[in-house]
Write an enzyme that holds these catalytic residues in place. Sequence first.
Site, PDB file in Angstrom:
ATOM      1  N   VAL A 172      -1.062  60.820  26.788  1.00 44.28           N
ATOM      2  CA  VAL A 172      -0.194  61.166  25.284  1.00 44.28           C
ATOM      3  C   VAL A 172      -1.208  60.704  24.196  1.00 44.28           C
ATOM      4  CG1 VAL A 172       1.839  61.277  25.550  1.00 44.28           C
ATOM      5  CG2 VAL A 172       0.792  58.667  25.121  1.00 44.28           C
ATOM      6  N   CYS A 173      -3.684  60.503  25.146  1.00 46.93           N
ATOM      7  CA  CYS A 173      -3.784  59.969  24.023  1.00 46.93           C
ATOM      8  C   CYS A 173      -5.344  61.632  23.407  1.00 46.93           C
ATOM      9  CB  CYS A 173      -4.744  59.140  25.202  1.00 46.93           C
ATOM     10  SG  CYS A 173      -6.147  58.287  23.975  1.00 46.93           S
ATOM     11  N   ILE A 174      -5.236  61.618  22.363  1.00 45.73           N
ATOM     12  CA  ILE A 174      -6.145  62.741  22.533  1.00 45.73           C
ATOM     13  C   ILE A 174      -8.027  61.989  21.203  1.00 45.73           C
ATOM     14  CG2 ILE A 174      -4.533  64.527  21.817  1.00 45.73           C
ATOM     15  CD1 ILE A 174      -4.051  63.720  18.873  1.00 45.73           C
ATOM     16  N   THR A 175      -7.777  60.451  22.023  1.00 47.34           N
ATOM     17  CA  THR A 175      -8.641  60.470  21.379  1.00 47.34           C
ATOM     18  C   THR A 175     -10.377  61.694  22.025  1.00 47.34           C
ATOM     19  OG1 THR A 175      -8.477  57.972  21.783  1.00 47.34           O
ATOM     20  CG2 THR A 175     -11.289  58.526  22.215  1.00 47.34           C
TER      21      THR A 175
END
Length: 325
Positions: A172-175
């Site tokens: 769920v990380c979009i860094t």
Amino acid sequence: MEIFDYENVLLLPRKCRVESRSECNAGVALGGRTFRIPVVPANMKTVVDENICAWMAKNGYFYVMHRFDLDNLQFVKNMKAKGVYASISLGVKKPDYDTVDQFVAEGLAPEYITIDIAHGHADTVQRMIAYLKQKLPASFVIAGNVATPEAVIDLENWGADATKVGIGPGKVCITKMKTGFGTGGWQLSALKWCARVATKPIIADGGIREHGDIAKSIRFGATMVMIGSLLAGLEESPGKTVEVDGKLFKEYYGSASDFNKGEYKHVEGKRILEPIKGTLADTLREMEEDIQSSISYAGGKKLMDIRKANYVILGGDNAGEHLLM
């Protein structure tokens, strides 16, 4: 430097030395305690809550409580009242320093403190480590997150007792998409790279999609593995239960998402739905059994024997003799 991730690598079996996989010990030591498996649920609001943390501690597992909308002082008091260790997260802003001062005033010290910010190789982290070491010297300090050997060296020199490696590989990380930075897509290589210089434990954080990835993390230098999505879709998970077409899901979102922050500002996380896939106890038991199997395939009897296994990179030339010797 070889660039690869979990799905690109397989470990090579060595001669088995046990009659049953149950003889293999999946336990790991961290901060003066030994835990049943090298797995810690991600310190996120949709993965852990106080009940899960207390259950984990009572049953021999490591946990780190999240730091969002939480009275850390009361949480530590509650854990002490239950007769279990306390493991909390802090940021690096004034309220976090105030929390440390409250612990000192009350004569309380959490056994574990994780400095938990997205970019952990920072002056603000150096200052917080120094403050914790001065005010709460008995606490075991984990700091992160970082992605480079330089960062690991700095954090260790600043006084961190362990470092957390991984920027943006989580589900769920979009860094990576939002900033162009991170370890998404090469987390396992980043772990290997960082572990070469580490003299203290590393917690590999993010990118774990299968139980076999735990063994791969240990092989490439992790002491502990932080897992979010695999532990977000459990019956006990604190995320909201959602029904879609007759199937049950749990809401799972990143700590830097607008769902967690309550505002759309500096967003580097997203929200997804994880299918509900059983209970916490059953999932952790299955993980333990799978890690025991990994140890047996590595020709070992204890967790760190996995580090003796060789590996192949799928799609690579595997020219290095060390891979197949």
